[in-house]
Design an enzyme around this catalytic site. Structure first.
Site, PDB file in Angstrom:
ATOM      1  N   LYS A  26      37.425  18.668 -18.440  1.00  0.00           N
ATOM      2  CA  LYS A  26      37.657  18.594 -16.940  1.00  0.00           C
ATOM      3  C   LYS A  26      38.385  19.675 -16.629  1.00  0.00           C
ATOM      4  O   LYS A  26      38.500  19.885 -15.289  1.00  0.00           O
ATOM      5  CB  LYS A  26      38.301  17.099 -16.898  1.00  0.00           C
ATOM      6  CG  LYS A  26      37.183  15.835 -17.018  1.00  0.00           C
ATOM      7  CD  LYS A  26      38.009  14.666 -16.786  1.00  0.00           C
ATOM      8  CE  LYS A  26      37.139  13.327 -16.789  1.00  0.00           C
ATOM      9  NZ  LYS A  26      36.243  13.359 -17.998  1.00  0.00           N
ATOM     10  N   GLU A  54      45.680  14.178 -12.097  1.00  0.00           N
ATOM     11  CA  GLU A  54      45.422  14.565 -10.775  1.00  0.00           C
ATOM     12  C   GLU A  54      45.884  13.542  -9.735  1.00  0.00           C
ATOM     13  O   GLU A  54      46.347  12.336  -9.631  1.00  0.00           O
ATOM     14  CB  GLU A  54      43.688  14.561 -10.458  1.00  0.00           C
ATOM     15  CG  GLU A  54      43.045  15.392 -11.338  1.00  0.00           C
ATOM     16  CD  GLU A  54      41.628  15.431 -11.346  1.00  0.00           C
ATOM     17  OE1 GLU A  54      40.831  16.280 -11.364  1.00  0.00           O
ATOM     18  OE2 GLU A  54      40.927  14.087 -10.947  1.00  0.00           O
ATOM     19  N   ARG A  60      24.021  14.565 -18.883  1.00  0.00           N
ATOM     20  CA  ARG A  60      23.065  13.975 -19.512  1.00  0.00           C
ATOM     21  C   ARG A  60      22.443  13.076 -18.583  1.00  0.00           C
ATOM     22  O   ARG A  60      22.722  13.245 -17.389  1.00  0.00           O
ATOM     23  CB  ARG A  60      23.806  12.969 -20.642  1.00  0.00           C
ATOM     24  CG  ARG A  60      24.918  12.079 -19.877  1.00  0.00           C
ATOM     25  CD  ARG A  60      25.634  11.191 -20.850  1.00  0.00           C
ATOM     26  NE  ARG A  60      26.827  10.624 -20.099  1.00  0.00           N
ATOM     27  CZ  ARG A  60      26.885   9.653 -19.256  1.00  0.00           C
ATOM     28  NH1 ARG A  60      26.012   9.062 -18.876  1.00  0.00           N
ATOM     29  NH2 ARG A  60      28.076   9.195 -18.812  1.00  0.00           N
TER      30      ARG A  60
END
Length: 707
Positions: free
Chosen positions: A147, A231, A324
Site C-alpha cells: 500500500k 491515513e 486478481r
C-alpha cells in the site's frame, strides 16, 4: 501423500451469443489451454471451472482434508488432496500445488481470490516452472500489493491519493506522531492487507497503541507481514472501484465502476454496478484514472482499482489495487455482457483483449449480495455448521447464484464463512432492486445463522432505495436495520404448529407400520386423533405462545386452532377448520382464515423456522420438563465464546485481579481476530482453554470468583 480422484460433472451454462461474436472476430487467435489447475476452493473454484468446461478446458482441483467432499472436488476432472485443514499446510502450500500442476500436465494455474491469488512469490514460481499464471506478474503484484509503494506510484502517475504516511518507519512513537499530524480520526491499514484484515479506525490518541498492536497481530497472521500505513479517515466515504483489464499487447480497458459502500467490519456485503448518482463525466474520469493506474505498473489480466470517494464533494482518492479477479466481478459481467474468466483465459493464452473500450457498453443495473454464515445481531460474528435445509431462487439470464455449497454441506471454522453470491440484473436500478428483494425472499437456509434477512432489510431501506450509500450506512441506520423483534403474527404461529403436527402424524403412521410394533394393532385413526388434540408451546425472544389444536367435528382431516399468549393467557386468534398438507416440493399448504397459504416451514433440532409473507421467523420448541438437565455451576460469572473459534492468546491468569474492559482472551475465527474483554472488574477464577484450542460457540472461556 497426494491422492488422485476423477469425477464426471455436467453443468450447462447460460449462453450469450452476442459475447461469442466478439471472440470470433479476433484474427490469429492463439489456442486456449488444454488443462488448468484452480488453486482455490468454494464458489470461485466452481466459477472458474464452469467457464473452463464451457470452453472444453480440463480442470484440476486441489483440496484439504475437510474439503474431501466439497463441490469443487466433485466438479473437477481431477482432484488432489494436498494437506490438512490449516491453510498454511494446504491451500497456501506453494510446492504442493506446483507439484500437482506438473504431475497432471496443467498448462496454467488460476489462483481465484484469497489464498495465493496476490502472492507475488507464487506468481514467480509458477512462471519460472514454465506454467502460465492466470493473473498479473509478480512485479506488478509487489508494486500494487504494498500500500505504501503503490501510493508513490499513483502520485507519479497522476492518480489522487489519500493524505497519510506510507513510509518504512514503523516505530510506534513515530507512527503516533504521524497520526497527530494527519489529524484524528485516522485509519491504520496493513501495507499488504486486503478484505478488511489488519484495518483499524482510531478516533483518539489514547487508543492508538492498542489498535496498532491489534492491526499488526492480524496482519502477520493473514499476510506474513506486520508493516502498516496511517491515513486520514474520511467520515462520509463511499467505496467505488473500477474493473480494469490489460493484455500482453499494451491494451488496457476499464469495464466501468462498482459501488461497494455497504460494508460490515470493513468487508463488503452488497455490491452494485454502475455506482448510483455519478455523472457521466465523473464515471469517465474514474475509468481514466484506473487505466492510468494499471499502465503505471505494466499490469496484465484482471484487476480492480479501488477508490475512496468523499460523498460531500465527490473527490475520489486511490485506495489500493486488487491484483486478481474480485469476489464481486459478476455484477460487472451482468452490466457489460462479458465473461471475465474467459477474458482471463484469453489474455493468459496470449490473445488480445476480446473488446476495445469503444465496444464496451453499460446495460442495465446489477446487485450482488454476499451471503455469509454469520449472525448480524451478534456483531456479524461468523457461524459454522450444517446447511440442513436450503431453498434457492431459480437461476436465469438475470439471476445468478454463485455458490460452493449445497444442502447437506458443512460450513467449516477453518475457512471464510461466505456461502454464496446472489447476483441479480435488471433494466434499471429500480427494476434490479425489485428482483433483488424477491430473490432474497426465495433464498432460505436453515441450520446456521446467515445474513440473508439482514441484506433484505438493507435492500428495503428508503435510503438504499434512493441510492444514498456510504461505508457508514449500516452504523448510520443501525436502529432501522436491527429493529426490536415484533410479536409474531398468529398465522405464522399456526403454520409452525401445523408443521409440528404434520411431522407427528407422519411419525405415528411410520411407527404403526413398523415390524414388531406392539401398538400396531391399535387403529391408526386413534393415534392420529391424539396428535390432533394437542397443546404446542413455541418460544421466541423469551416470549412463550401456545397453539391449541382440536379436531374439527364437521370437517374431517381439519383442526381448529387457538393461538394464546402465555404471558397474559390472552387468545390472540382462533382459526376454524384448518387443513394442511405437504406438497411435492415439501412446502406446507394450508387452508386457513379463508385463504390458502403456501410456506416453507422447517423443523430442525429444537427449532421451527417459518418462511412466509412476514419473512423468516424462528421459534424454539421448549424442552419438556422431564428432559431438563441443570448444568454445573459456572462460578460467579463467566465470559463465553461468541462463535466457533480458535484460542489465539490468553492474557490473564487464575487469581489475577482485572478491571472492566481489560483484554482477557484473543480469538481467531474465519481468519479474523476477535478480542474478548472483561464485562466487569473482578478476580479471575479459571481459564478453561489453552492457546491453540478449537472451541465451539457459547462455551465459557474464563470464570470469575465470587467476591
Amino acid at each position: 501423500m497426494l491422492q488422485l480422484h476423477r469425477f464426471k460433472w455436467a453443468i450447462k451454462p447460460i449462453s450469450k451469443p452476442s459475447l461469442l461474436r466478439h471472440y470470433s472476430t479476433i484474427q490469429d487467435r492463439k489456442p486456449l489451454f488444454e488443462k488448468i489447475l484452480i488453486a482455490n476452493r468454494g464458489e470461485i473454484a466452481l466459477r472458474v471451472m464452469r467457464t473452463a468446461k464451457d470452453l472444453g478446458i480440463k480442470t484440476v482441483a486441489v483440496y484439504s482434508e475437510p474439503d474431501s467432499h466439497a463441490q469443487h472436488v466433485k466438479m473437477a476432472d481431477e482432484a488432489f488432496l494436498i494437506g490438512p485443514a490449516a491453510s498454511a499446510e494446504s491451500y497456501l502450500c506453494m510446492d504442493k500445488i506446483l507439484n500437482v500442476a506438473k504431475m497432471t500436465g496443467a498448462q496454467a494455474i488460476h489462483p481465484g481470490y484469497g489464498f495465493l491469488s496476490e502472492n507475488a512469490d507464487f506468481a514467480d514460481l509458477v512462471t519460472d516452472s514454465k506454467i502460465e499464471f492466470i493473473g498479473p506478474s509478480g512485479d506488478a503484484m509487489r508494486s500494487m500489493g504494498s500500500k505504501s509503494e503503490s501510493k508513490f506510484i499513483m502520485e507519479k502517475a497522476g492518480v489522487p491519493v489519500v493524505p497519510g504516511y506510507h513510509g518504512e518507519n514503523q516505530d510506534v512513537k513515530f507512527l503516533k506522531e504521524q497520526a497527530e499530524k494527519i489529524g484524528y480520526p485516522v485509519l491504520i491499514k496493513a501495507v499488504k492487507g486486503g478484505g478488511g484484515k489488519g484495518m483499524r479506525i482510531v478516533r483518539s490518541p489514547s487508543e492508538f497503541e492498542e489498535m496498532l498492536e491489534s492491526s499488526k497481530r492480524e496482519s502477520i497472521k493473514s499476510f506474513g507481514d506486520d508493516k502498516v500505513l496511517v491515513e486520514k479517515y474520511l467520515e462520509r466515504p463511499r467505496h467505488v472501484e473500477v474493473q480494469v483489464f490489460a493484455d500482453k499487447h499494451d491494451n488496457v480497458v476499464h469495464l466501468f465502476e462498482r459501488d461497494c459502500s455497504v460494508q460490515r467490519r470493513h468487508q463488503k456485503v452488497i455490491e452494485e454496478a454502475p455506482a448510483p448518482g455519478l455523472t457521466e463525466e465523473l464515471r469517465a474520469l474514474l475509468g481514466a484514472k484506473a487505466v492510468a493506474a494499471a499502465r503505471a505498473v505494466n499490469y496484465e489480466n484482471a484487476g480492480t482499482v479501488e477508490f475512496i470517494m468523499d460523498n460531500v464533494d465527490k473527490q475520489f482518492y486511490f485506495m489500493e489495487m486488487n491484483t486478481r479477479l474480485q469476489v464481486e466481478h459478476p455484477v460487472t459481467e451482468m452490466v457489460t455482457n462479458t465473461d471475465l474468466v474467459r477474458w482471463q483465459l484469453e489474455v493468459a493464452s496470449g490473445n488480445p483483449l476480446p473488446m476495445t473500450q469503444d465496444q464496451l457498453r453499460l446495460t442495465g443495473h446489477a446487485f450482488e449480495a454476499r451471503v455469509y454464515a454469520e449472525n448480524p445481531s451478534n456483531h456479524f460474528l461468523p457461524d459454522t455448521g450444517l446447511l440442513f435445509n436450503v431453498r434457492t431462487p431459480q437461476s436465469n439470464e438475470n439471476l445468478r447464484l454463485e455458490t460452493g455449497f449445497i444442502q447437506g454441506d458443512n460450513i467449516s471454522v477453518h475457512y471464510d464463512p461466505m456461502i454464496a453470491k446472489l447476483v441479480v440484473h435488471g433494466e434499471n436500478r429500480n427494476d434490479a432492486l425489485r428482483r433483488f428483494r424477491r430473490a432474497l425472499e426465495e433464498y432460505q437456509i436453515v441450520g446456521l445463522n446467515t445474513n440473508i434477512s439482514f441484506i433484505k432489510s438493507v435492500a428495503e431501506h428508503k435510503a438504499f432505495i434512493k441510492g444514498e450509500v456510504e461505508t457508514g450506512f449500516i452504523e448510520e441506520f443501525r436502529d432501522d436495520l436491527f429493529k426490536k423483534p415484533e410479536v409474531p403474527d398468529a398465522t405464522t404461529l399456526a403454520m409452525a404448529a401445523s408443521a409440528i403436527r404434520l411431522g407427528e402424524i407422519e411419525n405415528a403412521t411410520k411407527n404403526s407400520k413398523a415390524l414388531n410394533n406392539p401398538w400396531s394393532s391399535i387403529n391408526d385413526a386413534f393415534r392420529i386423533n391424539s396428535v390432533n388434540h394437542k397443546k404446542i408451546e413455541l418460544n421466541i425472544n423469551d416470549h412463550t405462545f401456545e397453539v391449541v389444536t382440536n379436531t374439527n367435528q364437521n370437517q374431517p382431516g381439519s383442526v381448529d386452532m387457538k393461538v394464546i399468549d402465555k404471558s397474559t393467557n390472552e387468545t390472540l386468534k382462533s382459526f376454524i377448520g384448518v387443513n394442511s398438507h405437504l406438497d411435492e416440493e415439501g412446502l406446507i399448504v394450508s387452508s386457513i382464515d379463508d385463504k390458502i397459504i403456501k410456506s416453507n416451514v422447517v423443523v430442525h433440532d429444537n427449532e421451527v423456522v417459518v418462511f412466509d409473507e412476514f419473512g423468516r421467523t424462528t421459534f424454539e420448541i421448549p424442552t419438556p420438563n422431564y428432559l431438563d438437565v441443570l448444568e454445573g455451576a459456572q462460578g460467579a460469572g463467566s465470559v463465553k465464546t461468541p462463535m466457533p473459534c480458535k484460542i489465539s492468546q490468553v492474557l490473564v491468569k487464575p487469581g489475577q485481579m482485572i478491571e472492566k474492559g481489560a483484554t482477557l482472551v484473543i480469538l481467531e475465527a474465519m481468519k479474523m481476530e476477535h478480542v474478548i474483554k472483561a464485562p466487569a472488574s473482578g478476580k479471575v477464577d479459571q481459564i478453561l482453554y489453552n492457546v491453540g484450542d478449537l472451541v465451539a460457540e457459547n462455551k465459557s472461556l474464563v470464570t470469575f470468583a465470587e467476591e
